[in-house]
Motif scaffolding. Structure first.
Motif, short mmCIF file in Angstrom:
data_model
loop_
_atom_site.label_atom_id
_atom_site.label_comp_id
_atom_site.label_asym_id
_atom_site.label_seq_id
_atom_site.Cartn_x
_atom_site.Cartn_y
_atom_site.Cartn_z
N VAL A 132 4.99 51.20 -13.50
CA VAL A 132 4.50 49.88 -13.11
C VAL A 132 4.78 48.92 -14.27
CG1 VAL A 132 2.76 50.77 -11.52
CG2 VAL A 132 2.16 50.43 -13.92
N ASN A 133 4.35 47.65 -14.09
CA ASN A 133 4.68 46.63 -15.08
C ASN A 133 3.68 46.51 -16.21
OD1 ASN A 133 7.09 45.46 -13.77
ND2 ASN A 133 5.66 44.90 -12.15
N GLU A 139 -1.92 47.04 -13.35
CA GLU A 139 -1.26 47.65 -12.19
C GLU A 139 -1.48 49.15 -12.16
OE1 GLU A 139 2.43 44.61 -11.14
OE2 GLU A 139 2.86 46.52 -12.12
N SER A 140 -1.45 49.79 -13.32
CA SER A 140 -1.67 51.24 -13.35
C SER A 140 -3.10 51.58 -12.93
CB SER A 140 -1.36 51.82 -14.73
OG SER A 140 -2.30 51.40 -15.69
N LEU A 154 -3.23 51.02 -9.04
CA LEU A 154 -2.45 52.03 -8.32
C LEU A 154 -3.14 53.38 -8.39
CD1 LEU A 154 0.09 52.75 -6.77
CD2 LEU A 154 1.26 53.12 -8.93
N GLN A 175 -0.57 41.15 -11.18
CA GLN A 175 -0.25 42.47 -10.67
C GLN A 175 0.28 42.35 -9.24
OE1 GLN A 175 -1.83 44.36 -8.12
NE2 GLN A 175 -3.30 42.78 -7.54
N ILE A 176 1.14 43.32 -8.84
CA ILE A 176 1.78 43.25 -7.53
C ILE A 176 1.57 44.52 -6.71
CG2 ILE A 176 3.59 41.65 -8.30
CD1 ILE A 176 5.49 44.05 -8.50
N VAL A 177 0.73 45.44 -7.19
CA VAL A 177 0.61 46.73 -6.50
C VAL A 177 -0.51 46.75 -5.47
CG1 VAL A 177 1.57 47.96 -8.48
CG2 VAL A 177 -0.91 47.80 -8.23
N ASP A 178 -1.38 45.74 -5.47
CA ASP A 178 -2.49 45.71 -4.50
C ASP A 178 -2.77 44.27 -4.15
OD1 ASP A 178 -4.81 45.96 -3.02
OD2 ASP A 178 -5.66 47.53 -4.30
N ARG A 179 -2.28 43.85 -2.97
CA ARG A 179 -2.43 42.47 -2.52
C ARG A 179 -3.08 42.46 -1.14
NH1 ARG A 179 2.37 41.07 -1.09
NH2 ARG A 179 3.11 43.21 -1.20
#
Length: 407
Positions: A67-68, A72-73, A76, A287-291
């Protein structure tokens, strides 16, 4: 044969790791801002708790998702634990744990509440190609509202709401959600401030008479008609706009409120407000992993001979897996188009985000299904979808390097 750990196989980057047993089942999900260092600690430290020793003995494979950044980690990891419920993960298995949203409830007189997303959308194994069932969001029970004939009186001391110079369009109050918030302290500070600042109700069941919170100036008294339901909903809409903006707009409103407390010599309240501001100023990294979206997306990065597919269901990143492209497709020069037509003929998401495609019109026509919306195929150059594609590329390149490490 026991698992042999090679530190050089794993990157010094943020991400999540999924430990699997000999049967291929995920037994533990973890996260780290430095995957190599974290994984090394399982195998090179001599003193471990009994649980860790048992876990290490069962490991047959370790899969990594890059991840970035650290937020994000965290998000996720939370999602993956709830999806797979690994045996050795205890703390985050429950649905009402981990990272939550704030939500304006879908009641005639809405209130701000904590909301946990439903993450049970996929089978237990990440390696299994997954279908796309849409779940229905948790519904809040509608509460009893004041009678339509009650007399409404506007309070002269109703707080002035900060106006946005170039604010967003009117926000729908139908279960509008904000977040997720990686810190419960951060989330609760936002909840407390916005509820107090806009004098939103906090009662789960609307009473017939105003309670103590109204008399101490923390609620607008909509239950007893001290403010009309429409005026209350307008105020709730302004609260939603402030939460949508978040960041500087929210903190500016809090500084203004703190100044009001100080001018009235209410130093304890001013100090409490400053404490909340300090928490909010440590805003989470993008963050882009949970929208919070309602569409399902597959993100595909086509390389030479293989494609990495990232599955994003209702805004939640849930899986990465590699697939081979057929030699015949590669020889025609349209391997990506042929793969899309074959792979998504039976089941498809709402949108495909790709780095390469030769004839989008032909692919859409081949996948057109009666009674369904046309398939959206996007080849982004910037924005959030591009960021998702970039994350897919990073994971593709890591897996290719890992394969070379073993060859």
């Amino acid at each position: 044969m026991s698992f042999v750990f090679h530190a050089g196989e794993y990157p010094e980057a943020p991400g999540c790791y999924l430990m699997k047993n000999a049967a291929g089942r995920i037994i533990y999900v973890g996260k780290s801002k430095n995957l190599r260092s974290r994984l090394r600690s399982y195998f090179q430290q001599r003193k471990h708790r009994k649980k860790i020793v048992q876990l290490v003995q069962e490991i047959a494979a370790i899969e990594v998702v890059l991840v970035n950044n650290e937020p994000e980690s965290l998000l996720l990891e939370n999602n993956l634990i709830k999806i797979h419920k690994p045996y050795y993960n205890r703390a985050l298995k429950k649905d009402n744990s981990g990272y939550a949203y704030l939500q304006l409830t879908a009641e005639p007189v809405p209130r701000l509440d904590v909301f946990y997303r439903n993450r049970k959308l996929t089978p237990d194994h990440m390696d299994t190609p997954q279908r796309y069932p849409l779940h229905s969001m948790k519904q809040q029970k509608r509460m009893v509202a004041p009678s339509a004939g009650s007399t409404a009186r506007e309070l002269p001391h109703l707080p002035t709401v900060m106006k946005q110079a170039a604010g967003p369009p009117a926000v729908s109050l139908n279960q509008q959600r904000f977040g997720p918030y990686p810190s419960s302290r951060f989330r609760n500070a936002v909840l407390e401030f916005v509820t107090d600042h806009f004098r939103l109700r906090t009662c789960r069941t609307l009473p017939k008479r105003a309670c103590l919170l109204y008399h101490i100036g923390k609620c607008s008294g909509v239950c007893e008609g001290w403010i009309s339901e429409q005026a209350y909903r307008d105020t709730a809409s302004q609260a939603a706009e402030l939460l949508v903006n978040n960041g500087e707009a929210l903190i500016a409103a809090m500084y203004s409120k703190m100044g009001d407390y100080a001018e009235r010599l209410e130093f304890e309240k001013a100090e409490n407000m400053l404490r909340h501001i300090r928490i909010l100023e440590r805003l989470p990294i993008k963050q882009i992993v949970d929208r919070e979206v309602i569409v399902n997306q597959d993100v595909l990065y086509f390389g030479e001979g293989q494609v990495l597919i990232a599955k994003v269901q209702e805004g939640m990143l849930r899986d990465f897996y590699m697939q081979e492209l057929t030699r015949g497709d590669q020889e025609t020069g349209a391997a990506c188009d042929s793969f899309l037509i074959t792979h998504y003929r039976a089941e498809r998401p709402d949108e495909l985000i790709v780095n390469r495609i030769v004839d989008p019109r032909k692919v859409r026509a081949s996948l057109r299904a009666a009674g369904r919306k046309p398939l959206l195929i996007t080849q982004p150059k910037r924005g959030l979808k591009y960021d998702l594609l970039k994350l897919c590329k990073d994971n593709y390149e890591y897996r290719m390097q890992r394969d070379q490490y073993h060859s």
